[in-house]
Motif scaffolding. Structure first.
Motif, short mmCIF file in Angstrom:
data_model
loop_
_atom_site.label_atom_id
_atom_site.label_comp_id
_atom_site.label_asym_id
_atom_site.label_seq_id
_atom_site.Cartn_x
_atom_site.Cartn_y
_atom_site.Cartn_z
N LYS A 1 38.06 7.18 -0.94
CA LYS A 1 37.81 8.63 -1.11
C LYS A 1 38.52 9.18 -2.35
O LYS A 1 38.16 10.25 -2.84
CB LYS A 1 38.25 9.41 0.14
N GLY A 2 39.53 8.45 -2.84
CA GLY A 2 40.17 8.86 -4.09
C GLY A 2 39.20 8.71 -5.25
O GLY A 2 39.11 9.58 -6.13
N PHE A 3 38.48 7.61 -5.27
CA PHE A 3 37.47 7.36 -6.30
C PHE A 3 36.41 8.47 -6.23
O PHE A 3 36.04 9.07 -7.25
CB PHE A 3 36.83 5.98 -6.06
N GLU A 4 35.95 8.76 -5.01
CA GLU A 4 34.90 9.78 -4.84
C GLU A 4 35.39 11.15 -5.28
O GLU A 4 34.65 11.92 -5.92
CB GLU A 4 34.46 9.85 -3.37
N ALA A 5 36.63 11.47 -4.95
CA ALA A 5 37.17 12.79 -5.34
C ALA A 5 37.28 12.88 -6.86
O ALA A 5 37.02 13.94 -7.45
CB ALA A 5 38.53 13.01 -4.68
N ALA A 6 37.66 11.79 -7.50
CA ALA A 6 37.77 11.79 -8.97
C ALA A 6 36.42 12.08 -9.60
O ALA A 6 36.31 12.87 -10.56
CB ALA A 6 38.30 10.43 -9.45
N ALA B 1 40.52 4.33 2.27
CA ALA B 1 41.34 4.26 1.05
C ALA B 1 41.22 2.87 0.44
O ALA B 1 42.22 2.19 0.17
CB ALA B 1 42.80 4.58 1.39
N GLY B 2 39.99 2.44 0.26
CA GLY B 2 39.76 1.13 -0.36
C GLY B 2 39.32 0.08 0.63
O GLY B 2 39.17 -1.09 0.27
N GLY B 3 39.08 0.47 1.88
CA GLY B 3 38.59 -0.48 2.89
C GLY B 3 37.08 -0.38 3.06
O GLY B 3 36.36 -0.05 2.11
N LYS B 4 36.64 -0.61 4.30
CA LYS B 4 35.19 -0.67 4.58
C LYS B 4 34.46 0.63 4.23
O LYS B 4 33.28 0.62 3.89
CB LYS B 4 34.96 -0.98 6.06
N ASP C 1 45.05 4.78 -6.70
CA ASP C 1 44.42 3.68 -7.45
C ASP C 1 42.92 3.93 -7.60
O ASP C 1 42.35 3.73 -8.66
CB ASP C 1 44.61 2.34 -6.70
N GLY C 2 42.30 4.36 -6.49
CA GLY C 2 40.85 4.63 -6.54
C GLY C 2 40.52 5.75 -7.50
O GLY C 2 39.56 5.67 -8.27
N ALA C 3 41.33 6.81 -7.47
CA ALA C 3 41.07 7.96 -8.35
C ALA C 3 41.23 7.56 -9.82
O ALA C 3 40.39 7.89 -10.66
CB ALA C 3 42.03 9.10 -8.00
N LEU C 4 42.29 6.81 -10.12
CA LEU C 4 42.52 6.39 -11.51
C LEU C 4 41.39 5.48 -11.98
O LEU C 4 40.91 5.59 -13.12
CB LEU C 4 43.88 5.69 -11.64
N ILE D 1 39.37 26.71 -11.67
CA ILE D 1 39.45 25.28 -12.03
C ILE D 1 38.98 24.44 -10.83
O ILE D 1 39.47 24.66 -9.71
CB ILE D 1 40.91 24.90 -12.39
N PRO D 2 38.07 23.51 -11.05
CA PRO D 2 37.64 22.68 -9.92
C PRO D 2 38.78 21.83 -9.38
O PRO D 2 39.51 21.22 -10.17
CB PRO D 2 36.53 21.80 -10.49
N ILE D 3 38.91 21.82 -8.08
CA ILE D 3 39.95 21.00 -7.43
C ILE D 3 39.26 20.17 -6.35
O ILE D 3 38.79 20.71 -5.35
CB ILE D 3 41.07 21.86 -6.82
N ALA D 4 39.20 18.88 -6.56
CA ALA D 4 38.52 18.00 -5.60
C ALA D 4 39.47 17.68 -4.46
O ALA D 4 40.65 17.40 -4.66
CB ALA D 4 38.07 16.73 -6.30
N ASN D 5 38.92 17.71 -3.26
CA ASN D 5 39.71 17.46 -2.06
C ASN D 5 39.57 15.99 -1.64
O ASN D 5 38.59 15.61 -1.02
CB ASN D 5 39.25 18.39 -0.94
N GLY D 6 40.58 15.21 -1.97
CA GLY D 6 40.61 13.81 -1.55
C GLY D 6 41.69 13.59 -0.50
O GLY D 6 42.36 12.56 -0.50
N ILE D 7 41.87 14.59 0.35
CA ILE D 7 42.87 14.47 1.42
C ILE D 7 42.16 14.00 2.68
O ILE D 7 41.30 14.70 3.22
CB ILE D 7 43.58 15.81 1.67
N LEU D 8 42.52 12.81 3.13
CA LEU D 8 41.90 12.28 4.34
C LEU D 8 42.45 13.00 5.56
O LEU D 8 43.65 13.31 5.62
CB LEU D 8 42.23 10.78 4.48
N THR D 9 41.60 13.25 6.52
CA THR D 9 42.05 13.72 7.83
C THR D 9 41.44 12.77 8.84
O THR D 9 40.22 12.74 9.00
CB THR D 9 41.61 15.18 8.11
N THR D 10 42.27 11.97 9.48
CA THR D 10 41.73 10.92 10.35
C THR D 10 42.45 10.91 11.70
O THR D 10 43.54 11.48 11.86
CB THR D 10 41.89 9.53 9.70
N GLU D 11 41.82 10.22 12.64
CA GLU D 11 42.39 10.12 13.99
C GLU D 11 43.56 9.15 14.02
O GLU D 11 44.50 9.32 14.79
CB GLU D 11 41.32 9.63 14.98
#
Ligand code: INI
Length: 161
Positions: free
Chosen positions: A136-141, A129-132, A33-36, A110-120
């Motif tokens: 990061k999807g928006f940022e990767a887009a 992913a849309g919280g506080k 949703d953020g990326a779109l 080709i540029p490939i943005a990394n919007g893969i979260l790695t979290t604890e």
């Protein structure tokens, strides 16, 4: 005269592919949703966006490389969530997905943005992913748009190098 290269965020006429992992799907949906939102706010047309779902982050690089080498996209956005608490092979999945994306990008140009979260834990993922902590999807887009425009403005590689 100094040359300064900088990519704009103008998404008009850019063709963008998104690869998103179904593992931790609720987070993936929010990142998508953020990326779109990021793409559409910057002028990318619905018709110029393609989305490929893959089982997990580990599968992202293969599909990203296929899309990147198709000639049909100006940039890609990869989305997913790798959560340490949920897997013994966190390091493999997180490491391989990031390294694979980077390899695919440099191999294809080709540029490939990394919007893969790695979290604890899951909460950290949700916050990113849309919280506080934003989305990061928006940022990767946005990174994908900026890089597509930057690359288009750079000198082309010379033959034979
Ligand atoms: N895939 C993810 O995208 N996130 C994870 O947190 C995850 N965990 O926890 O294991 C995960 N595993 C699946 C992996 O990406 C592959 O789909 C699977 O190993 C099949 O190749």
């Amino acid at each position: 005269m100094t040359h300064v290269y900088e990519g704009s965020f103008d998404g008009r006429r850019l063709r963008i592919g998104i690869v998103v992992a179904r593992f931790n799907e609720s987070v993936g949906m929010r990142l998508l949703d953020g990326a779109l939102d990021g793409l559409k706010r910057h002028g990318v047309s619905d018709d110029d966006i393609s989305i490929a779902w893959v089982p997990g982050a580990f599968e992202i690089p293969l599909v990203a490389e296929r899309l990147a080498s198709s000639g049909e996209f100006d940039a890609l956005v990869c989305l997913g969530a790798v959560i340490r608490g949920e897997t013994a092979h966190f390091d493999y999945v997180a490491g391989e997905s990031a390294a694979g994306i980077s390899t695919a990008s440099r191999k294809t140009g080709i540029p490939i943005a990394n919007g893969i979260l790695t979290t604890e834990d899951a909460d950290q993922a949700i916050q990113r992913a849309g919280g506080k902590a934003g989305n990061k999807g928006f940022e990767a887009a946005l990174a994908a748009l900026e890089m597509a425009n930057l690359l288009a403005s750079l000198p082309k590689p010379s033959e034979g190098i």
